[in-house]
Design a protein around this motif. Structure first.
Motif, PDB file in Angstrom:
ATOM      1  N   LYS A   1       3.060  -1.421  15.404  1.00 15.49           N
ATOM      2  CA  LYS A   1       4.076  -1.834  14.442  1.00 15.49           C
ATOM      3  C   LYS A   1       3.431  -2.634  13.321  1.00 15.49           C
ATOM      4  O   LYS A   1       2.623  -3.520  13.575  1.00 15.49           O
ATOM      5  CB  LYS A   1       5.145  -2.693  15.107  1.00 15.49           C
ATOM      6  CG  LYS A   1       6.003  -1.917  16.062  1.00 15.49           C
ATOM      7  CD  LYS A   1       7.125  -2.800  16.562  1.00 15.49           C
ATOM      8  CE  LYS A   1       7.820  -2.152  17.698  1.00 15.49           C
ATOM      9  NZ  LYS A   1       8.937  -1.397  17.459  1.00 15.49           N
ATOM     10  N   ILE A   2       3.835  -2.309  12.122  1.00 13.83           N
ATOM     11  CA  ILE A   2       3.403  -3.082  10.967  1.00 13.83           C
ATOM     12  C   ILE A   2       4.469  -4.133  10.733  1.00 13.83           C
ATOM     13  O   ILE A   2       5.631  -3.820  10.486  1.00 13.83           O
ATOM     14  CB  ILE A   2       3.234  -2.190   9.723  1.00 13.83           C
ATOM     15  CG1 ILE A   2       2.144  -1.150   9.993  1.00 13.83           C
ATOM     16  CG2 ILE A   2       2.899  -3.030   8.500  1.00 13.83           C
ATOM     17  CD1 ILE A   2       1.966  -0.156   8.894  1.00 13.83           C
ATOM     18  N   GLU A   3       4.082  -5.392  10.850  1.00 16.16           N
ATOM     19  CA  GLU A   3       5.017  -6.505  10.719  1.00 16.16           C
ATOM     20  C   GLU A   3       5.119  -7.036   9.293  1.00 16.16           C
ATOM     21  O   GLU A   3       6.038  -7.760   8.967  1.00 16.16           O
ATOM     22  CB  GLU A   3       4.604  -7.644  11.660  1.00 16.16           C
ATOM     23  CG  GLU A   3       4.629  -7.263  13.122  1.00 16.16           C
ATOM     24  CD  GLU A   3       6.033  -7.068  13.669  1.00 16.16           C
ATOM     25  OE1 GLU A   3       6.992  -7.587  13.071  1.00 16.16           O
ATOM     26  OE2 GLU A   3       6.172  -6.393  14.695  1.00 16.16           O
ATOM     27  N   SER A   4       4.140  -6.723   8.460  1.00 15.80           N
ATOM     28  CA  SER A   4       4.127  -7.232   7.083  1.00 15.80           C
ATOM     29  C   SER A   4       5.277  -6.663   6.272  1.00 15.80           C
ATOM     30  O   SER A   4       5.661  -5.506   6.443  1.00 15.80           O
ATOM     31  CB  SER A   4       2.822  -6.836   6.381  1.00 15.80           C
ATOM     32  OG  SER A   4       1.714  -7.285   7.084  1.00 15.80           O
ATOM     33  N   LYS A   5       5.802  -7.459   5.382  1.00 16.05           N
ATOM     34  CA  LYS A   5       6.831  -6.988   4.445  1.00 16.05           C
ATOM     35  C   LYS A   5       6.189  -6.302   3.242  1.00 16.05           C
ATOM     36  O   LYS A   5       6.801  -5.489   2.572  1.00 16.05           O
ATOM     37  CB  LYS A   5       7.702  -8.152   3.958  1.00 16.05           C
ATOM     38  CG  LYS A   5       8.442  -8.851   5.061  1.00 16.05           C
ATOM     39  CD  LYS A   5       9.522  -7.972   5.607  1.00 16.05           C
ATOM     40  CE  LYS A   5      10.332  -8.752   6.625  1.00 16.05           C
ATOM     41  NZ  LYS A   5      11.017  -7.906   7.553  1.00 16.05           N
ATOM     42  N   THR A   6       4.944  -6.671   2.962  1.00 15.78           N
ATOM     43  CA  THR A   6       4.187  -6.056   1.880  1.00 15.78           C
ATOM     44  C   THR A   6       2.940  -5.423   2.465  1.00 15.78           C
ATOM     45  O   THR A   6       2.231  -6.043   3.251  1.00 15.78           O
ATOM     46  CB  THR A   6       3.786  -7.098   0.819  1.00 15.78           C
ATOM     47  OG1 THR A   6       4.964  -7.718   0.312  1.00 15.78           O
ATOM     48  CG2 THR A   6       3.032  -6.454  -0.332  1.00 15.78           C
ATOM     49  N   ILE A   7       2.692  -4.175   2.097  1.00 16.69           N
ATOM     50  CA  ILE A   7       1.554  -3.415   2.611  1.00 16.69           C
ATOM     51  C   ILE A   7       0.695  -2.979   1.430  1.00 16.69           C
ATOM     52  O   ILE A   7       1.213  -2.502   0.423  1.00 16.69           O
ATOM     53  CB  ILE A   7       2.037  -2.171   3.378  1.00 16.69           C
ATOM     54  CG1 ILE A   7       2.934  -2.572   4.545  1.00 16.69           C
ATOM     55  CG2 ILE A   7       0.859  -1.323   3.840  1.00 16.69           C
ATOM     56  CD1 ILE A   7       3.638  -1.408   5.194  1.00 16.69           C
ATOM     57  N   PHE A   8      -0.608  -3.161   1.568  1.00 15.56           N
ATOM     58  CA  PHE A   8      -1.547  -2.677   0.566  1.00 15.56           C
ATOM     59  C   PHE A   8      -2.369  -1.547   1.177  1.00 15.56           C
ATOM     60  O   PHE A   8      -2.896  -1.692   2.273  1.00 15.56           O
ATOM     61  CB  PHE A   8      -2.488  -3.792   0.114  1.00 15.56           C
ATOM     62  CG  PHE A   8      -1.811  -4.870  -0.666  1.00 15.56           C
ATOM     63  CD1 PHE A   8      -1.576  -4.717  -2.025  1.00 15.56           C
ATOM     64  CD2 PHE A   8      -1.397  -6.026  -0.047  1.00 15.56           C
ATOM     65  CE1 PHE A   8      -0.942  -5.710  -2.744  1.00 15.56           C
ATOM     66  CE2 PHE A   8      -0.760  -7.032  -0.762  1.00 15.56           C
ATOM     67  CZ  PHE A   8      -0.529  -6.870  -2.112  1.00 15.56           C
ATOM     68  N   LEU A   9      -2.462  -0.438   0.466  1.00 16.13           N
ATOM     69  CA  LEU A   9      -3.312   0.671   0.881  1.00 16.13           C
ATOM     70  C   LEU A   9      -4.355   0.893  -0.208  1.00 16.13           C
ATOM     71  O   LEU A   9      -4.007   1.192  -1.349  1.00 16.13           O
ATOM     72  CB  LEU A   9      -2.479   1.940   1.090  1.00 16.13           C
ATOM     73  CG  LEU A   9      -1.430   1.862   2.196  1.00 16.13           C
ATOM     74  CD1 LEU A   9      -0.549   3.094   2.187  1.00 16.13           C
ATOM     75  CD2 LEU A   9      -2.091   1.687   3.548  1.00 16.13           C
ATOM     76  N   PRO A  10      -5.633   0.724   0.117  1.00 22.26           N
ATOM     77  CA  PRO A  10      -6.672   0.877  -0.904  1.00 22.26           C
ATOM     78  C   PRO A  10      -6.890   2.346  -1.267  1.00 22.26           C
ATOM     79  O   PRO A  10      -6.842   3.218  -0.397  1.00 22.26           O
ATOM     80  CB  PRO A  10      -7.906   0.285  -0.236  1.00 22.26           C
ATOM     81  CG  PRO A  10      -7.653   0.401   1.221  1.00 22.26           C
ATOM     82  CD  PRO A  10      -6.175   0.343   1.411  1.00 22.26           C
ATOM     83  N   ASP A  11      -7.104   2.598  -2.541  1.00 18.62           N
ATOM     84  CA  ASP A  11      -7.325   3.961  -3.035  1.00 18.62           C
ATOM     85  C   ASP A  11      -8.758   4.155  -3.545  1.00 18.62           C
ATOM     86  O   ASP A  11      -9.476   5.002  -3.045  1.00 18.62           O
ATOM     87  CB  ASP A  11      -6.325   4.288  -4.148  1.00 18.62           C
ATOM     88  CG  ASP A  11      -4.888   4.258  -3.657  1.00 18.62           C
ATOM     89  OD1 ASP A  11      -4.625   4.801  -2.567  1.00 18.62           O
ATOM     90  OD2 ASP A  11      -4.033   3.681  -4.342  1.00 18.62           O
ATOM     91  N   ASN A  12      -9.153   3.366  -4.542  1.00 15.31           N
ATOM     92  CA  ASN A  12     -10.476   3.506  -5.169  1.00 15.31           C
ATOM     93  C   ASN A  12     -11.086   2.142  -5.425  1.00 15.31           C
ATOM     94  O   ASN A  12     -10.379   1.147  -5.522  1.00 15.31           O
ATOM     95  CB  ASN A  12     -10.370   4.232  -6.520  1.00 15.31           C
ATOM     96  CG  ASN A  12      -9.831   5.631  -6.378  1.00 15.31           C
ATOM     97  OD1 ASN A  12     -10.405   6.459  -5.705  1.00 15.31           O
ATOM     98  ND2 ASN A  12      -8.698   5.885  -7.015  1.00 15.31           N
ATOM     99  N   ILE A  13     -12.398   2.136  -5.600  1.00 14.01           N
ATOM    100  CA  ILE A  13     -13.117   0.934  -6.004  1.00 14.01           C
ATOM    101  C   ILE A  13     -13.994   1.307  -7.198  1.00 14.01           C
ATOM    102  O   ILE A  13     -14.572   2.397  -7.239  1.00 14.01           O
ATOM    103  CB  ILE A  13     -13.951   0.346  -4.840  1.00 14.01           C
ATOM    104  CG1 ILE A  13     -14.584  -0.974  -5.257  1.00 14.01           C
ATOM    105  CG2 ILE A  13     -14.985   1.336  -4.346  1.00 14.01           C
ATOM    106  CD1 ILE A  13     -15.186  -1.761  -4.100  1.00 14.01           C
TER     107      ILE A  13
END
Length: 130
Positions: free
Chosen positions: A86-98
């Motif tokens: 379960k993801i408990e965070s209300k905000t999720i970051f998914l990295p795409d590029n660097i």
């Protein structure tokens, strides 16, 4: 973890992230045989806003910085190989590029950030992802 594995310093580092806001905990089911990984399951739950994060300093070879993406809770089930967490965070970051610059080469480089690997059991109840 963003880590410099190159031969020179990396500067002007920028991360392209997808930011999602969710109202309630999200359950993710991992299936090693499926292409329906955690990233695609999360992205299917909401509209992602693009966000650029600039790292405040350069990274020398071997240095790294830990960037929290989301908080999860996992209850291992030895019978079911398709893990649920379960993801408990209300905000999720998914990295795409660097994107970054090396001092020896003024050309700006861009790389796609790979997804986390399947969890590895380090000890009873303790797991890590690479």
């Amino acid at each position: 973890m963003i880590q410099n594995k190159g031969k020179g310093d990396a500067s002007d580092i920028e991360l392209d992230m997808s930011k999602l806001n969710i109202n309630q905990p999200l359950t993710v089911t991992e299936d090693p045989q499926s292409k329906n990984d955690y990233d695609s399951q999360i992205r299917a739950k909401g509209n992602a806003m693009k966000q650029i994060i600039k790292l405040p300093s350069r990274l020398s070879t071997g240095q790294g910085i830990l960037i929290p993406l989301f908080v999860t809770y996992d209850k291992p089930n030895p019978v079911n190989k398709n893990r649920q967490w379960k993801i408990e965070s209300k905000t999720i970051f998914l990295p795409d590029n660097i994107r970054y610059t090396e001092p020896a080469d003024t050309a700006r480089k861009s790389l796609t950030i790979r997804k986390m690997l399947s969890p590895v059991r380090l000890a009873e109840g303790v797991q890590g992802r690479g």
